[in-house]
Design an enzyme around this catalytic site. Structure first.
Site, PDB file in Angstrom:
ATOM      1  CE  LYS A 107      -4.064  -1.860   2.360  1.00  0.00           C
ATOM      2  NZ  LYS A 107      -5.063  -1.612   1.291  1.00  0.00           N
TER       3      LYS A 107
ATOM      4  NE  ARG B  52     -10.950  -9.443  -3.049  1.00  0.00           N
ATOM      5  CZ  ARG B  52     -11.196  -8.449  -3.895  1.00  0.00           C
ATOM      6  NH1 ARG B  52     -11.395  -8.689  -5.188  1.00  0.00           N
ATOM      7  NH2 ARG B  52     -11.265  -7.202  -3.454  1.00  0.00           N
TER       8      ARG B  52
HETATM    9  N1  BES Z   1      -8.367  -3.861   3.696  1.00  0.00           N
HETATM   10  C1  BES Z   1      -8.432  -3.364   2.388  1.00  0.00           C
HETATM   11  C2  BES Z   1      -9.707  -2.553   2.108  1.00  0.00           C
HETATM   12  C3  BES Z   1      -9.952  -1.310   2.925  1.00  0.00           C
HETATM   13  C4  BES Z   1      -9.515  -0.084   2.491  1.00  0.00           C
HETATM   14  C5  BES Z   1     -10.671  -1.376   4.095  1.00  0.00           C
HETATM   15  C6  BES Z   1      -9.778   1.055   3.229  1.00  0.00           C
HETATM   16  C7  BES Z   1     -10.936  -0.241   4.839  1.00  0.00           C
HETATM   17  C8  BES Z   1     -10.486   0.974   4.414  1.00  0.00           C
HETATM   18  C9  BES Z   1      -8.380  -4.510   1.368  1.00  0.00           C
HETATM   19  O1  BES Z   1      -7.637  -5.617   1.747  1.00  0.00           O
HETATM   20  C10 BES Z   1      -7.771  -3.978   0.127  1.00  0.00           C
HETATM   21  O2  BES Z   1      -6.658  -3.552   0.178  1.00  0.00           O
HETATM   22  N2  BES Z   1      -8.528  -3.998  -0.981  1.00  0.00           N
HETATM   23  C11 BES Z   1      -8.064  -3.520  -2.226  1.00  0.00           C
HETATM   24  C12 BES Z   1      -8.571  -4.449  -3.294  1.00  0.00           C
HETATM   25  C13 BES Z   1      -7.918  -4.246  -4.642  1.00  0.00           C
HETATM   26  C14 BES Z   1      -6.445  -4.606  -4.600  1.00  0.00           C
HETATM   27  C15 BES Z   1      -8.639  -5.103  -5.644  1.00  0.00           C
HETATM   28  C16 BES Z   1      -8.597  -2.113  -2.422  1.00  0.00           C
HETATM   29  O3  BES Z   1      -9.690  -1.799  -1.945  1.00  0.00           O
HETATM   30  O4  BES Z   1      -7.896  -1.309  -3.017  1.00  0.00           O
HETATM   31 ZN    ZN Z   2      -5.557  -5.480   1.258  1.00  0.00          ZN
END
Ligand code: BES
Ligand code: ZN
Ligand code: ZN
Length: 494
Positions: free
Chosen positions: A273, A347
């Site tokens: 991230k 997921r």
């Molecule tokens: N934990 C995150 C999603 C999230 C973001 C929760 C902000 C709460 C606040 C999740 O694991 C994630 O990183 N999802 C990605 C998915 C993408 C790579 C398809 C996202 O939302 O960018």
């Molecule tokens: Zn994630």
């Protein structure tokens, strides 16, 4: 906080009066004051401007008593949603004014369609939620003795009615306490809330409330064929866990199965991230906190419904052993998962839990997860996204969301979206192909592991509290009120 169902005469040093814009005070509340005081109050209210819902005015009477007026806003707009907010505002204002004990004109918080018992339960829950703060990491926490406030939910009624209403207040308090316990778990920093520590906290919670719990370590997880949980968790020095919790009061009853995403910290993995996006990712186990504290709450309330919680817990970290984009993992169902992005890890661990649920002959399975940032894009911060393959659950989930205060809004699971998650080299891809509709892609992926009535809640939008919630900063405890209400609803249907 101590919450009691009292009479108007039990405590009159500080009286809280919720008021519509018409500023009419109930007969019951008036009974606390002398005629002279009433005159002072009326004069005061005449001079004060009407405030928006939740805002407060206070008056210090010559007799040394406090009167706190909390605005309910416009009569036509009064609803259960506002009643929740006003209940919280009462506690926030009492604390701000350093009032340790007060009586609240509770009937003035009533809403059409909610009987007195239901109403007092809601008020108690929301007040307990408003009393929470997460300050165990502050040095001053040790020095300052936390003030314990007493709130009398004042109602004029008979002794037998009071008994019934008092137990409603007690039930509401239990629900609020469980929401707050979930918030403590979620708020705890990632380094202090590893999968093993989460399992330990869950075990302690279950033991004190006689809930059965089983904890699988990384070896058992691999032996069981949970390639998703292991794949995500293996890159961290703190290894994954899988928790099974059970409240089974009835023989031969199909269980309600709750599944919670427990990513104790989400770095994104090798698809790390960037910028500020990692900041709140110690709360990425908020689905797991909701499930564990819901099952405990359901047990504490003796809800006659079999409930099983399944909680995969892992840290999504970076190391030489991290899973990689392009890796293909085999889930417990045998279906293979093609890793397109290591940041779509929630997921992947949920796939194994949902796959495992197939063995449980469930009445309904609901998973809850901080799954996608895209859900925030779609809904902002007020509603959670939900999906379901079960027609009956469409209205049920939305209605229980409304009733419980964890608001839910439905998005589609149409087969037209299936192509999004088709794998190239594996069966299913863990991200969608389009840059749009990420929340739906997440749900479509999970659907691949389900062969029973199921609903999915993406709680990313309400992971943390927001302005207007009148709750402490940090985790909001989403899901606990919802799951407890759901278990009670299903128990009533049996
Ligand atoms: N934990 C995150 C999603 C999230 C973001 C929760 C902000 C709460 C606040 C999740 O694991 C994630 O990183 N999802 C990605 C998915 C993408 C790579 C398809 C996202 O939302 O960018
Ligand atoms: Zn994630
Ligand atoms: Zn995540």
């Amino acid at each position: 906080m101590k919450l009691l169902c009292s009479s108007f005469q039990d405590h009159t040093n500080a009286v809280v009066i919720p008021l519509f814009e018409d500023k009419i005070i109930s007969k019951d509340a008036s009974s606390c004051f002398s005629q002279e005081e009433i005159d002072t109050i009326q004069l005061f209210l005449k001079q004060e401007q009407s405030l928006s819902c939740g805002a407060a005015h206070y008056l210090f009477l010559p007799s040394g008593r406090y009167v706190l007026f909390v605005a309910k806003g416009k009569k036509e707009q009064w609803s259960i949603r506002n009643a929740r907010i006003v209940s919280r505002c009462i506690v926030v204002n009492l604390k701000k004014l350093h009032i340790n004990e007060a009586s609240v004109d509770s009937r003035a918080l009533g809403v059409d369609g909610y009987d007195e018992e239901a109403m007092l339960e809601v008020i108690a829950t929301e007040m307990v939620m408003a009393d929470f703060s997460f300050d165990i990491y502050k040095q001053s926490h040790q020095k300052e003795k936390k003030r314990d406030i007493t709130v009398h939910l004042a109602i004029a009624c008979s002794a037998s009615e009071r008994k019934v209403l008092s137990s409603a207040v007690a039930r509401g308090s239990i629900i609020g306490e469980e929401v707050n316990s979930a918030r403590v778990l979620s708020n705890t920093p990632g380094s202090d809330m590893t999968p093993a520590i989460f399992a330990d906290r869950a075990q302690k919670g279950c033991e004190s409330h006689k809930v059965e719990i089983e904890v699988w370590d990384e070896n058992k997880i691999q032996d069981m064929g949970m390639g998703g949980v292991w794949g995500v968790g293996k890159g961290s020095v703190v290894k994954p866990r899988f928790l099974i919790v059970k409240h089974e009061p009835n023989a031969r009853q199909k269980p309600l199965v709750l599944v919670g995403k427990g990513v104790t910290f989400d770095t994104g993995g090798l698809n790390v991230k960037i910028g500020n996006a990692m900041y709140e990712m110690h709360m990425d186990m908020s689905g797991a906190s909701a499930v564990i504290r819901s099952v405990i709450g359901i047990a504490r309330l003796n809800v006659p419904m079999n409930v099983i919680g399944l909680i995969p817990v892992a840290e999504n970290a970076i190391s030489g052993e991290s899973y990689k984009p392009g890796d293909i993992l085999t889930s417990i169902t045998g279906k293979t998962i093609e890793v397109m992005n290591t940041d779509a890890e929630g997921r992947v661990i949920l796939a194994d839990a949902l796959g495992y649920a197939q063995q449980l002959n469930p009445r309904l399975v609901i998973d809850i997860a901080t799954l996608t940032g895209a859900a925030l894009g779609a809904l902002g911060v007020q509603a959670n996204a939900f999906f379901t393959n079960d027609e009956k659950s469409e209205t049920m989930v939305r209605d229980i969301g409304e009733k419980s205060g964890d608001y839910m809004w439905q998005l589609p699971l149409w087969e037209e979206y299936e192509r999004e998650v088709k794998g190239v080299f594996g069966d299913v891809a863990n991200t969608g192909k389009s840059r749009y509709g990420g929340t739906i892609a997440g749900a479509m992926f999970l659907k691949e592991f389900v062969d029973y009535p199921w609903a999915h809640i993406d709680m990313a939008p309400t992971m943390i509290s927001t302005n207007g919630d009148h709750l402490a900063k940090g985790a909001k405890g989403t899901g606990v009120r919802f799951f407890i209400a759901l278990a009670r609803h299903l128990a009533n249907e049996m």
